[in-house]
Write an enzyme that holds these catalytic residues in place. Structure first.
Site, mmCIF file in Angstrom:
data_model
loop_
_atom_site.group_PDB
_atom_site.id
_atom_site.type_symbol
_atom_site.label_atom_id
_atom_site.label_comp_id
_atom_site.label_asym_id
_atom_site.label_seq_id
_atom_site.Cartn_x
_atom_site.Cartn_y
_atom_site.Cartn_z
ATOM 1 N N GLU A 290 -4.456 -2.466 2.772
ATOM 2 C CA GLU A 290 -3.373 -2.567 1.798
ATOM 3 C C GLU A 290 -3.352 -1.396 0.818
ATOM 4 O O GLU A 290 -2.898 -1.548 -0.313
ATOM 5 C CB GLU A 290 -3.450 -3.903 1.059
ATOM 6 C CG GLU A 290 -4.819 -4.276 0.538
ATOM 7 C CD GLU A 290 -4.849 -5.681 -0.048
ATOM 8 O OE1 GLU A 290 -3.782 -6.285 -0.244
ATOM 9 O OE2 GLU A 290 -5.950 -6.178 -0.320
ATOM 10 N N HIS B 247 -5.027 -14.363 -5.358
ATOM 11 C CA HIS B 247 -3.786 -14.481 -6.128
ATOM 12 C C HIS B 247 -3.424 -15.952 -6.336
ATOM 13 O O HIS B 247 -2.310 -16.383 -6.002
ATOM 14 C CB HIS B 247 -2.654 -13.738 -5.429
ATOM 15 C CG HIS B 247 -2.832 -12.253 -5.416
ATOM 16 N ND1 HIS B 247 -2.852 -11.491 -6.562
ATOM 17 C CD2 HIS B 247 -3.019 -11.384 -4.398
ATOM 18 C CE1 HIS B 247 -3.030 -10.217 -6.258
ATOM 19 N NE2 HIS B 247 -3.139 -10.126 -4.944
ATOM 20 N N ASP C 90 0.916 -4.526 -1.551
ATOM 21 C CA ASP C 90 -0.001 -3.532 -2.109
ATOM 22 C C ASP C 90 0.113 -2.200 -1.383
ATOM 23 O O ASP C 90 0.031 -1.136 -2.010
ATOM 24 C CB ASP C 90 -1.445 -4.043 -2.038
ATOM 25 C CG ASP C 90 -1.783 -4.960 -3.198
ATOM 26 O OD1 ASP C 90 -1.480 -4.604 -4.350
ATOM 27 O OD2 ASP C 90 -2.342 -6.034 -2.952
#
Length: 268
Positions: A160, A57, A186
């Site tokens: 996640e 990310h 997530d």
């Protein structure tokens, strides 16, 4: 030749694994700003055990990741890399650059965990290709690296997704998995309750994850995104031992915002 006061990079990597497996608290933080190695250097010298360089990310390129790995390593702590995905080619490149381990996003089965572990080991025990780069001393320390990688880099799957919770026991029993770290956002999204970290379903999933890790003797990890010392204390008290405390941009933004707000208040 190393000395007790100046362990080599690989000795520090092995020491981190021993601490983790021994149940010691190992603290790290998260790097997402690729073009400013000074930020990575400041964080790496702040007293943490490890830093994660985030390729999932962030806009960090592989070239920037190499320099961040070098920076963190030369500051005397362990550089880890969160991968873009469970990609053997990317694993090979970041390990050759000198990363001590990997954080693997969205691992939802034992087979996916085994795939990640195999990508960190040379044949015949794994699928990683052999090259000579920074990790191997540009060829001068290949024998030392060969011996080290038999046990291998740290492999930390991210838990996640609800599927990972259901498959957790199998994931954590894969040889070569050193611990796990929960991805709270997530996970909450997969449960249909995005960002609702006090929701009973989320709390039940977290309790199940932590209990499974404790029962199997596998270190549990959590990323505390906000720089919140009380949250850090609660996480330690809950039994997590592989803890990422905040992230570079949240530390910068939160302190800057607090200072601006405080200063404006004084002018009233």
């Amino acid at each position: 030749m190393s000395s007790p006061s100046h362990p080599t990079s690989l000795e520090r990597a092995s020491a981190l694994r021993r601490k983790l497996r021994g149940g010691e608290l190992v603290l790290g933080s998260w790097i997402t700003i690729g073009g400013a190695p000074a930020i990575a250097e400041m964080l790496a010298r702040a007293g943490y055990d490890w830093m994660v360089i985030d390729l999932e990310h962030s806009s960090i390129s592989i070239a920037q990741a190499v320099e961040l790995i070098r920076t963190v390593d030369l500051c005397g702590i362990s550089p880890l890399v969160r991968l873009t995905s469970n990609d053997g080619n990317q694993i090979k490149r970041v390990l050759d650059a000198g990363a001590h381990g990997i954080v693997v996003p969205m691992v939802n089965s034992a087979a996916e965990a085994a795939q990640a572990v195999a990508a960190t080991r040379y044949g015949p025990h794994g699928t990683r290709g052999v090259g000579l780069a920074r990790a191997q001393g540009y060829g001068t320390r290949f024998a030392e690296y060969l011996a080290w990688q038999a046990e291998g880099a740290l492999v930390i799957p991210q838990i996640e997704h609800r599927d990972a919770v259901d498959a957790l026991e199998g994931i954590l029993q894969v040889p070569g998995v050193d611990g796990f770290i929960v991805g709270p956002y997530d996970l909450s999204c997969s449960l249909g309750i995005p960002g609702q970290f006090e929701h009973p379903d989320y709390l039940a999933a977290m309790a199940r994850i932590l209990e499974t890790g404790r029962r199997l003797g596998v270190p549990a990890g959590l990323h505390i995104v906000e720089p919140d010392l009380q949250a850090l204390e609660r996480t330690v008290r809950a039994g997590y031992t592989f803890i990422a405390y905040s992230v570079d941009f949240r530390m910068l933004e939160s302190v800057a915002r607090q200072g601006a707000a405080f200063g404006r208040g004084l002018a009233k």
